[in-house]
Design a protein around this motif. Structure first.
Motif, PDB file in Angstrom:
ATOM      1  N   PHE A 603       0.805  -1.091   0.122  1.00 29.86           N
ATOM      2  CA  PHE A 603       0.080   0.019   0.291  1.00 29.86           C
ATOM      3  C   PHE A 603       0.788   1.387   0.023  1.00 29.86           C
ATOM      4  O   PHE A 603       0.139   1.924   0.126  1.00 29.86           O
ATOM      5  CB  PHE A 603      -1.004  -0.062   0.793  1.00 29.86           C
ATOM      6  N   ASN A 632     -12.402  -0.824  -0.606  1.00 27.98           N
ATOM      7  CA  ASN A 632     -12.218  -0.782   0.226  1.00 27.98           C
ATOM      8  C   ASN A 632     -13.957  -0.983   1.426  1.00 27.98           C
ATOM      9  O   ASN A 632     -15.170  -1.078   1.403  1.00 27.98           O
ATOM     10  CB  ASN A 632     -11.845   0.923   0.632  1.00 27.98           C
ATOM     11  N   TRP A 687      -5.534   3.326  -1.205  1.00 31.75           N
ATOM     12  CA  TRP A 687      -4.874   2.682  -0.016  1.00 31.75           C
ATOM     13  C   TRP A 687      -3.629   3.666   0.689  1.00 31.75           C
ATOM     14  O   TRP A 687      -2.901   3.774  -0.028  1.00 31.75           O
ATOM     15  CB  TRP A 687      -4.156   1.119  -0.201  1.00 31.75           C
TER      16      TRP A 687
END
Length: 871
Positions: A603, A632, A687
Motif C-alpha cells: 500500500f 475498501n 490505499w
C-alpha cells in the motif's frame, strides 16, 4: 406607315447601310442586317426561317398571322453582330400587352430555333410588368439584366421604337420611344457572359385573340463578332487507360497546334505522346503514350504551344493526374492504425472521436461502400481512393479536425467506448479487411488512458499482435491523425501464439483465449484434447478478433474434477506455430467466504513503483473471477469497489494471483516475482500509506475476505517502509487478525508477488536444526560446489539476523549479514573469502548466526564449516 425613329437621318442611314453591305467583302465592321420589308418578302435578302407559316408581309411590315390558338411563333436570320453592336426595331402591338401576350427581339442567339434552349440576349416588350427590359438567356435560364420602367406599355395599343447598343467592353444600353414621344434610356449594364452571336430574330407569345396583332418593321443591326483575346485553358484531364489521356480545353482549338506531339510531355520522363487526336467537338484532345503510367503514382503532364482558332497560345501549364487500376483487397491490405476513443479532457486534438486507416499495400483501393462497425452501429464509406502508403481519417462530423489532411466525415460514425470496443473494417463485398479489439490497458500509461490521447499501432507490418503492438501516442498534441504514428518502430512477430487461458463458459462449452490473432483456418478437432476424456464436437471462433475460440463438447464437464486441455498445431495469422500447450481447468463453482484469501498487500510503493494485492485460492474449487471486485471496507460498508475482470478469468485451486495496474512496473520493482501470476486490472481501490482496508467480493457482492491495516504492522526494525509489502503469516488464521501479518523479508527484496510469502509458516519447527550449513566441507574456487550455503527455517518471519564467520582463534574474518530482516526460510552464501577479499586459509571455521525479535529476545546458532584444498 411611318413610325418615329431615333434619328431624322433614317432614310440616309438605311441607304448607306445597304450600300456598304453590298460592297464590303466582310461583315466585321458595318451593317450586317437591314430589312424594312419593302420587297414584300421575308424569305430572302435576308432570308428568315422558323415558324414561317405564322408570318407574312403586309403593307411593308412583318406581321404575325397565326391561327386563333394559344401559341408561340418565331423567325430568325443569321447575324454575328455583338461587339460594338447596335440594334434598332419598330414594333406595334394592337392590344394591351400582358403576361400571356408579349414580343421578344433576340439581339443575339447561338441557335436559330428561338423556342428552345439557347445562349443569347433579347429585348422583351410586355409581360406582367408591362415594361421594356433586356434579358440574358443561358440554356433555359432567363435573367433580367436591364429592368425597364414598369407600366410603360399599359395601353390599349402600343407603337414602339426600340434600340440597344453594346460597346467593346460589354456595356449595354437600352432605349425605347413610345409613339411620337422622345426616346428614353431604360437602363445600362455591363454583361460579358455570352461572347458570340449566330442569329438575330423575333418571337411572339400569344393567345387566340391576339394571334394576328403583332407588327415588326425597320430592322437595322450593325456590329461585329467579339474579338477573341483570351488564350485557351486546360479545363479537364481524364485518364482513359494505362496509356491514354483525354485533355479538354475551354474553347475550340487550332487543329495543327492541337495535334502536334511536341506540345505535350510527361514530367516524370519527358515522354511525348505517340498519337495525338483532336476530337470532333474541337476542344478535346486524346493522347496515346508508348509507356504505361505507374498505377497509383501521381504524374504531371506539361502542355505548351496549343492555340485557339483566333491564334491565342495557351500559357504553359502542368496538370497532375493519377492512373488507378483498382484491385480487389485481401485481409490486412488496409489496417486500422490509430484509434481515438476518449477525446476528453482535451490535450491538443479537437474533442471528437476518430479512426485512422493506413493502406499498407502496394495497390490503390476504392473505399466506396466499405463499412466500419463496432457491433452496435455500421457506417458506410463514400467513394474515395486510398493510395499505397496513404492515411485516411474517419470521424464524426460534429467537430472539424483542423489541420488534418484526408478526412471523411461520417454521419453514422460509431460511438467508440472508452474502456474497450470491437472495430471491424469490411470491403464492399463483406470481406473483413481488418479488426481490432482494443482496450484502455493498451495505453500502458495511467495518465494518458484518462483521455485526450490516441492509441497508435507500433508496427503496421506486425499483422497478428494486438495489445503488444499498440500503445499511447507520444505526439505532444495527443495523436497523429492523417500522418505517420509517433511510435512507429519495427516489431516483427517471430513467435507463435500463446494460450492465455481456458474457461468453461458452461458445462458443455469451453472458451479458449489466445494472446494474438490466429489464422482463419483453425486446427482440426483432434488437435484439442481434454483429459479425463471429454470429446470435442466442434471448434469455432467466437468473434472477428480471431483470438477467442469456442470448443463445443459432446458431454458436460463435471464439478470438482481437474481437467487437462492439450492444444497443438495452432498458428497465428502470420504462420508462426504454437508449441503444444497444456492447461489445467475445471468447471467454475460458486465461492463461499474465505475460499479465496487475501495474502499480501503493498500500500506504500516506492515513487517508481505501484500498489498490488495478492490473493490465493485456498479451496479445492475453480472460480471464474469475472465481475469480482476489490474494495475498501469501512465500518462494515463496502466502498470504492473496482472490478477485477470484465471477461472470464479462471482461478485454479491453490493458485496465487497478483492484482496490479502495471505488470511491467511491478516486475521491474521486484525481479523475483512470478509474472505469470499477475493480472493487470483497470484500477485498484485507494490505499493510504498509513492505514486502510481491503475487501474481496464475488460477482454477487458476497464478502469473500477482508483486512484492515496500519503501517504499525510493519517490523520495528524497518526504518523506511516504502516498497515493503505486508505478508500474511498463516492462511489458517483469519486475515483480520493483526498479528497474522508481517513485513516481507529484505532477503527476497521486501515483497513476494506471485509466490509463497517470505513470512509464511514453514513445515520445519524451530530447533537447533533451524540453521544448517550445506555442505559443511568445501573447496573455494576449485570445488564442486566451490561455496557453502547457510540455510534457515523458522516458525515465523520478521527476525533480524547477524551472520558472521570466525576462525578458531575467535577472529572475525567475514561478515555475511548485518541486521538483515528474515522471512520464515532462506539461505546465505559464503564462498570462502574474507572481508579483505583474500581467500580464507584451509581449516575449520565457525558460522555465528544470531537472531533477535522486536522484544529484544536474542537466539544464537553456532555451526562448523571447513575450508579444504586440493593436493
Amino acid at each position: 406607315m411611318q413610325i418615329c425613329r431615333f434619328s431624322n437621318l433614317q432614310s440616309f442611314t438605311a441607304a448607306i447601310f445597304l450600300t456598304l453591305f453590298a460592297t464590303l467583302p466582310t461583315q466585321q465592321m458595318f451593317a450586317q442586317l437591314s430589312d424594312a420589308f419593302d420587297d414584300g418578302d421575308f424569305t430572302q435578302q435576308p432570308a428568315w426561317s422558323g415558324t414561317s407559316a405564322y408570318f407574312q408581309v403586309v403593307t411593308q411590315q412583318l406581321r404575325l398571322s397565326a391561327p386563333p390558338i394559344n401559341g408561340q411563333a418565331y423567325l430568325s436570320t443569321p447575324s454575328h453582330a455583338l461587339e460594338e453592336g447596335s440594334w434598332e426595331i419598330d414594333l406595334s402591338l394592337d392590344f394591351n400587352p400582358s403576361a400571356t401576350n408579349y414580343a421578344r427581339i433576340y439581339l443575339a442567339s447561338d441557335q436559330s430555333d428561338l423556342s428552345g434552349p439557347l445562349n443569347g440576349y433579347f429585348i422583351q416588350a410586355g409581360g406582367a410588368a408591362d415594361d421594356v427590359s433586356l434579358y440574358r438567356q443561358t440554356g433555359l435560364v432567363i435573367t433580367k439584366v436591364i429592368d425597364g420602367q414598369d407600366g410603360l406599355l399599359n395601353q390599349t395599343a402600343v407603337t414602339l421604337s426600340l434600340k440597344a447598343t453594346r460597346d467593346a467592353n460589354g456595356l449595354w444600353q437600352l432605349f425605347s420611344a413610345l409613339g411620337s414621344s422622345p426616346s428614353t434610356l431604360e437602363g445600362t449594364v455591363t454583361d460579358e457572359v455570352i461572347l458570340s452571336a449566330e442569329y438575330f430574330g423575333v418571337s411572339c407569345v400569344f393567345t387566340a385573340t391576339r394571334s394576328d396583332k403583332f407588327h415588326f418593321d425597320n430592322f437595322i443591326v450593325t456590329g461585329h463578332v467579339v474579338t477573341d483575346k483570351t488564350p485557351p485553358l486546360l479545363s479537364d484531364i481524364e485518364v482513359l487507360s494505362s496509356k491514354t489521356l483525354s485533355l479538354t480545353f475551354s474553347e475550340n482549338l487550332d487543329q495543327t497546334s492541337a495535334q502536334t506531339p511536341g506540345n505535350f510531355s510527361l514530367e516524370s520522363n519527358g515522354e511525348e505522346p505517340v498519337s495525338v487526336m483532336l476530337q470532333s467537338d474541337g476542344r478535346t484532345i486524346v493522347l496515346g503514350f508508348a509507356t504505361e503510367f505507374v498505377n497509383g503514382l501521381p504524374t504531371k503532364i506539361s502542355v505548351t504551344g496549343v492555340s485557339d482558332l483566333a491564334g491565342n497560345n495557351i500559357l504553359p501549364v502542368q496538370r497532375e493526374f493519377t492512373f488507378l487500376e483498382v484491385m480487389a483487397p485481401v485481409a490486412k491490405d488496409i489496417i486500422l492504425s490509430e484509434i481515438f476513443p476518449d477525446p476528453s479532457p482535451k490535450v491538443g486534438l479537437p474533442e471528437t472521436e476518430f479512426v485512422e486507416l493506413l493502406n499498407r499495400s502496394h495497390h490503390p483501393f476504392s473505399l466506396k461502400n466499405w463499412s466500419l462497425t463496432d457491433g452496435s452501429s455500421v457506417t458506410v464509406l463514400p467513394s474515395k481512393i486510398l493510395l499505397p502508403g496513404d492515411y485516411i481519417v474517419l470521424a464524426s462530423p460534429n467537430l472539424i479536425l483542423t489541420q488534418v489532411q484526408n478526412v471523411i466525415y461520417l454521419a453514422n460514425f460509431p460511438s467508440l467506448n472508452n474502456s474497450a470496443d470491437d472495430l471491424v473494417l469490411k470491403d464492399d463485398h463483406g470481406l473483413t479487411i481488418d479488426s481490432v479489439h482494443y482496450s484502455d490497458t493498451w495505453y500502458g500509461d495511467d495518465d494518458k488512458k484518462q483521455g485526450g490521447w490516441s492509441l497508435e499501432i507500433i508496427d503496421p507490418d506486425n499483422l497478428c499482435s494486438e495489445a503488444q503492438n499498440w500503445t499511447a501516442s507520444d505526439d505532444p498534441s495527443g495523436g497523429t491523425p492523417g500522418r505517420p504514428n509517433s511510435v512507429l518502430a519495427s516489431k516483427p512477430d517471430l513467435t507463435g501464439p500463446k494460450l492465455l487461458g481456458a474457461v468453461p463458459a458452461s458445462a458443455n462449452e469451453l472458451l479458449l483465449i489466445f494472446d494474438e490473432k490466429l489464422t482463419k483456418v483453425l486446427p482440426a478437432v483432434p488437435n484439442f484434447k481434454i483429459e479425463p476424456s471429454v470429446e470435442v464436437a466442434r471448434v469455432s471462433f467466437i468473434d472477428a478478433s480471431l483470438t477467442r475460440v469456442n470448443l463445443a463438447l459432446t458431454s458436460p464437464l463435471q464439478p470438482g474434477t481437474d481437467y487437462t486441455l492439450t492444444v497443438s498445431n495452432a498458428q497465428d495469422c502470420t504462420g508462426n506455430s504454437m508449441a503444444e500447450t497444456r492447461l489445467s481447468l475445471g468447471l467454475p463453482e460458486v465461492a463461499d467466504s474465505l475460499d479465496v484469501a487475501l495474502n499480501e498487500i503493498l500500500f506504500n510503493p516506492r515513487p517508481t513503483g505501484t500498489d498490488f494485492l495478492e490473493i490465493v485460492n485456498v479451496s479445492n474449487k475453480y472460480f471464474n473471477l469475472k465481475n469480482w471486485t476489490v474494495a475498501n471496507r469501512e465500518e462494515g460498508v463496502v466502498k470504492n469497489a473496482k472490478v477485477i475482470s470484465t471477461t472470464d478469468f479462471l482461478l485454479k485451486p491453490g493458485a496465487y494471483l497478483v492484482l496490479t495496474v502495471s505488470a511491467d512496473i511491478l516486475k521491474g520493482e521486484y525481479p523475483l516475482s512470478v509474472e505469470e501470476n499477475f493480472l493487470e486490472v483497470p484500477a485498484l481501490p485507494s490505499w493510504s500509506d498509513d492505514e486502510g482496508s481491503v475487501a474481496l467480493l464475488d460477482d454477487t457482492g458476497l464478502l469473500i475476505d477482508h483486512f484492515s491495516y496500519t503501517k504499525n504492522l510493519h517490523s520495528p526494525f524497518i526504518k523506511n517502509d516504502e516498497g515493503v509489502s505486508l505478508e500474511r503469516i498463516s492462511l489458517d488464521v483469519p486475515a483480520y487478525v493483526p498479528t497474522n501479518w508481517k513485513s516481507a523479508s529484505s532477503t527476497i527484496g521486501f515483497a513476494t508477488p506471485g509466490y509463497v510469502n517470505s513470512s509464511a509458516v514453514p513445515s520445519l519447527l524451530w530447533d537447533e536444526s533451524a540453521v544448517q550449513v550445506t555442505p559443511s566441507v568445501f573447496i573455494p574456487s576449485l570445488g564442486q560446489p566451490d561455496f557453502t550455503q547457510i540455510h534457515y527455517a523458522f516458525a515465523q518471519g520478521g527476525f533480524v539476523a547477524n551472520v558472521k564467520i570466525f576462525d578458531l582463534q575467535g577472529h572475525r574474518i567475514k561478515t555475511i549479514a548485518n541486521n538483515e530482516i528474515l522471512g520464515t526460510e532462506g539461505f546465505f552464501r559464503w564462498e570462502g573469502d574474507s572481508d579483505s577479499g583474500d581467500k580464507a586459509r584451509m581449516g575449520p571455521y565457525m558460522v555465528w548466526f544470531e537472531i533477535f525479535d522486536g522484544d529484544g529476545k536474542v537466539t544464537t546458532f553456532r555451526k562448523e564449516v571447513v575450508v579444504a584444498a586440493k593436493f
